[in-house]
Design a protein around this motif. Structure first.
Motif, mmCIF file in Angstrom:
data_model
loop_
_atom_site.group_PDB
_atom_site.id
_atom_site.type_symbol
_atom_site.label_atom_id
_atom_site.label_comp_id
_atom_site.label_asym_id
_atom_site.label_seq_id
_atom_site.Cartn_x
_atom_site.Cartn_y
_atom_site.Cartn_z
ATOM 1 N N ILE A 139 0.856 -1.210 0.000
ATOM 2 C CA ILE A 139 0.000 0.000 0.000
ATOM 3 C C ILE A 139 0.884 1.250 0.000
ATOM 4 C CG2 ILE A 139 -1.542 1.348 1.523
ATOM 5 C CD1 ILE A 139 -2.939 -1.340 2.219
ATOM 6 N N HIS A 140 1.925 1.206 0.805
ATOM 7 C CA HIS A 140 2.856 2.339 0.910
ATOM 8 C C HIS A 140 3.567 2.569 -0.433
ATOM 9 C CE1 HIS A 140 5.986 4.341 3.824
ATOM 10 N NE2 HIS A 140 5.652 5.120 2.828
ATOM 11 N N ALA A 141 4.096 1.488 -0.999
ATOM 12 C CA ALA A 141 4.851 1.606 -2.262
ATOM 13 C C ALA A 141 3.933 2.051 -3.403
ATOM 14 C CB ALA A 141 5.500 0.261 -2.594
ATOM 15 N N GLU A 142 2.719 1.551 -3.428
ATOM 16 C CA GLU A 142 1.784 1.929 -4.507
ATOM 17 C C GLU A 142 1.417 3.410 -4.411
ATOM 18 O OE1 GLU A 142 -1.550 -0.772 -4.352
ATOM 19 O OE2 GLU A 142 -0.201 -2.491 -4.474
ATOM 20 N N ASP A 143 1.314 3.914 -3.199
ATOM 21 C CA ASP A 143 0.964 5.332 -3.063
ATOM 22 C C ASP A 143 2.060 6.211 -3.664
ATOM 23 O OD1 ASP A 143 -1.087 7.214 -1.896
ATOM 24 O OD2 ASP A 143 0.780 8.027 -1.092
ATOM 25 N N ARG A 144 3.293 5.777 -3.474
ATOM 26 C CA ARG A 144 4.414 6.530 -4.045
ATOM 27 C C ARG A 144 4.291 6.576 -5.579
ATOM 28 N NH1 ARG A 144 9.955 7.466 -2.522
ATOM 29 N NH2 ARG A 144 11.281 7.339 -4.338
ATOM 30 N N LEU A 145 3.973 5.438 -6.163
ATOM 31 C CA LEU A 145 3.819 5.393 -7.623
ATOM 32 C C LEU A 145 2.625 6.219 -8.095
ATOM 33 C CD1 LEU A 145 4.552 1.620 -8.376
ATOM 34 C CD2 LEU A 145 6.056 3.585 -8.678
ATOM 35 N N MET A 146 1.534 6.188 -7.301
ATOM 36 C CA MET A 146 0.354 6.973 -7.698
ATOM 37 C C MET A 146 0.679 8.469 -7.701
ATOM 38 S SD MET A 146 -2.955 4.929 -6.250
ATOM 39 C CE MET A 146 -2.473 4.733 -4.567
ATOM 40 N N CYS A 147 1.474 8.897 -6.712
ATOM 41 C CA CYS A 147 1.874 10.310 -6.676
ATOM 42 C C CYS A 147 2.656 10.666 -7.939
ATOM 43 C CB CYS A 147 2.751 10.590 -5.452
ATOM 44 S SG CYS A 147 1.848 10.599 -3.900
ATOM 45 N N GLN A 148 3.556 9.782 -8.343
ATOM 46 C CA GLN A 148 4.352 10.067 -9.549
ATOM 47 C C GLN A 148 3.456 10.194 -10.765
ATOM 48 O OE1 GLN A 148 7.552 7.342 -10.192
ATOM 49 N NE2 GLN A 148 8.633 7.957 -8.353
ATOM 50 N N ALA A 149 2.471 9.303 -10.855
ATOM 51 C CA ALA A 149 1.574 9.327 -12.010
ATOM 52 C C ALA A 149 0.711 10.590 -12.002
ATOM 53 C CB ALA A 149 0.705 8.077 -12.008
ATOM 54 N N ILE A 150 0.245 10.975 -10.818
ATOM 55 C CA ILE A 150 -0.563 12.206 -10.701
ATOM 56 C C ILE A 150 0.278 13.403 -11.166
ATOM 57 C CG2 ILE A 150 -1.579 13.807 -9.004
ATOM 58 C CD1 ILE A 150 -2.520 11.245 -7.463
ATOM 59 N N GLY A 151 1.526 13.440 -10.722
ATOM 60 C CA GLY A 151 2.425 14.524 -11.138
ATOM 61 C C GLY A 151 2.594 14.545 -12.650
ATOM 62 N N SER A 152 2.812 13.371 -13.240
ATOM 63 C CA SER A 152 3.030 13.307 -14.695
ATOM 64 C C SER A 152 1.800 13.747 -15.469
ATOM 65 C CB SER A 152 3.383 11.881 -15.132
ATOM 66 O OG SER A 152 4.474 11.426 -14.411
ATOM 67 N N HIS A 153 0.610 13.335 -15.012
ATOM 68 C CA HIS A 153 -0.615 13.739 -15.726
ATOM 69 C C HIS A 153 -0.883 15.237 -15.532
ATOM 70 C CE1 HIS A 153 -1.680 9.714 -16.824
ATOM 71 N NE2 HIS A 153 -1.824 9.310 -15.584
ATOM 72 N N GLY A 154 -0.710 15.678 -14.294
ATOM 73 C CA GLY A 154 -1.139 17.032 -13.954
ATOM 74 C C GLY A 154 -0.280 18.122 -14.549
#
Ligand code: MRU
Length: 358
Positions: A139-154
């Protein structure tokens, strides 16, 4: 999941699990920032429960991650049967779920831990504890990846030279990675876009002044701290090109619960024809709520309003209303940025399409 890695200039270790199943949780005590960098050791769930309640660990994704590790803390000790550990698991989840009511990531993470356990009905207590620790780490590691993806999209929504207004704290302190709304800003900045961030102080607990200004300073992102009431004047004078905030719970129709004051910003942004964006991972959506009016909104201690950093500022006994969150209606939100992409326009259909792939 694989995404372009975004450079992170300093490791904010807001949450770290130390050791194996009998290990402990190390939290950066956010209530003491920016004055002191103090770490707390959670070796049993009561310390963690208090840390969530007192905003020592805060921000919806970080609360979820901490709660997942909390399940591991709750299952420490020895168990003579599967039934015994199941009982403890239910008690632990129920207890941690009572820490704060609004951020749905807390309930999402606890439910995911419960589901993981139920996938292995034959697992012995020791094996189950190991499986659940692995789940919390995931859960912790996936959240890190989700943040990266949000940054890339945004980043595509941030014009070069933008003045950006943000509220509360949505960065590395509030998540398992570089952040949601702040993640978008960090990504734009690290790609060479010129930005200037206006940081709402975020009364009453000053997450903007204490935490966001601290983070932006460490990243070297140009920023200016403002009183919450200064937003309108900046918009009127053309200094804000976009507003971006995080979220604590997003209903199926896009209505968004976030830190008190967010709704006012959305109204102001609409009045000045400025885009208002929300950045949040899919773990912050609560599709069981048809609209934001069903969101449980936390009301906190009046003492938070009548004191600033321990100093009394109002007459003794004054009546206080202190909701920690408000609900921004979907029609005021220009787009929601999540790890799966940009949801625009914001409505039940576009949300179901992006979040559930319907
Ligand atoms: O009361 P807090 O500090 O936990 O409130 C936090 C917020 O409102 C954040 O904007 C939200 O949780 C998103 S954090 C990525």
């Amino acid at each position: 999941m694989s995404f372009e890695p975004t450079p992170e200039p300093w490791p904010v270790e807001n949450i770290r699990w130390v050791g194996g199943c009998d290990g402990w949780l190390r939290l950066l005590d956010q209530s003491q920032l920016p004055g002191r960098e103090v770490y707390i050791e959670c070796r049993e769930i009561h310390t963690l429960w208090e840390a969530i309640r007192a905003l020592r660990v805060r921000g919806a994704p970080a609360i979820g991650i901490a709660a997942a590790y909390g399940v591991c803390l709750g299952l420490q000790g020895s168990f003579s049967s599967r039934q015994e550990i199941e009982t403890r698991l239910s008690e632990t989840i129920q207890y941690l779920a009572s820490a704060r009511p609004t951020a749905v990531n807390l309930f999402w993470a606890l439910e995911r831990m419960r589901r993981r356990a139920s996938c292995f009905p034959e697992a012995a207590p020791e094996e189950l504890r190991q499986l659940l620790l692995e789940e919390a780490l995931a859960i912790h590691a996936e959240d890190r990846l989700m943040c990266q993806a949000i940054g890339s999209h945004g980043v595509s929504l941030v014009p070069h030279g933008a003045g950006i207004l943000t509220h509360c704290n949505t960065g590395a302190l509030a998540t398992g990675g570089l952040g949601t709304a702040l993640g978008v800003i960090y990504t734009a900045f690290s790609q060479g876009k010129k930005v200037h961030v206006y940081v709402d102080e975020t009364r009453p607990l000053l997450q903007g002044a204490r935490l966001t200004a601290w983070e932006l300073g460490r990243w070297g992102v140009p920023h200016t701290l403002i009183c919450d009431s200064t937003a309108a004047v900046l918009m009127k004078h053309g200094r804000i090109q976009l507003v971006i905030t995080g979220a604590d719970r997003i209903a199926a129709n896009g209505d968004t619960a976030n830190k008190i004051g967010t709704y006012s910003l959305a109204v102001l942004a609409r009045a000045h024809q400025i885009p208002f964006y929300v950045a949040a991972p899919s773990t912050t959506f609560d599709l069981s709520l048809s609209s934001g009016s069903e969101t449980p909104v936390e009301e906190r201690d009046p003492a938070e309003v009548v004191h600033i950093m321990g100093q009394g500022i109002a007459p003794e006994g004054v009546r206080v209303f202190n909701p920690a969150f408000d609900i921004t209606p979907a029609e005021l939100i220009s787009a929601i940025i999540c790890e799966a992409g940009i949801i625009q326009p914001v409505n039940s259909e576009t949300i179901a399409h992006v979040i559930q792939g319907e």
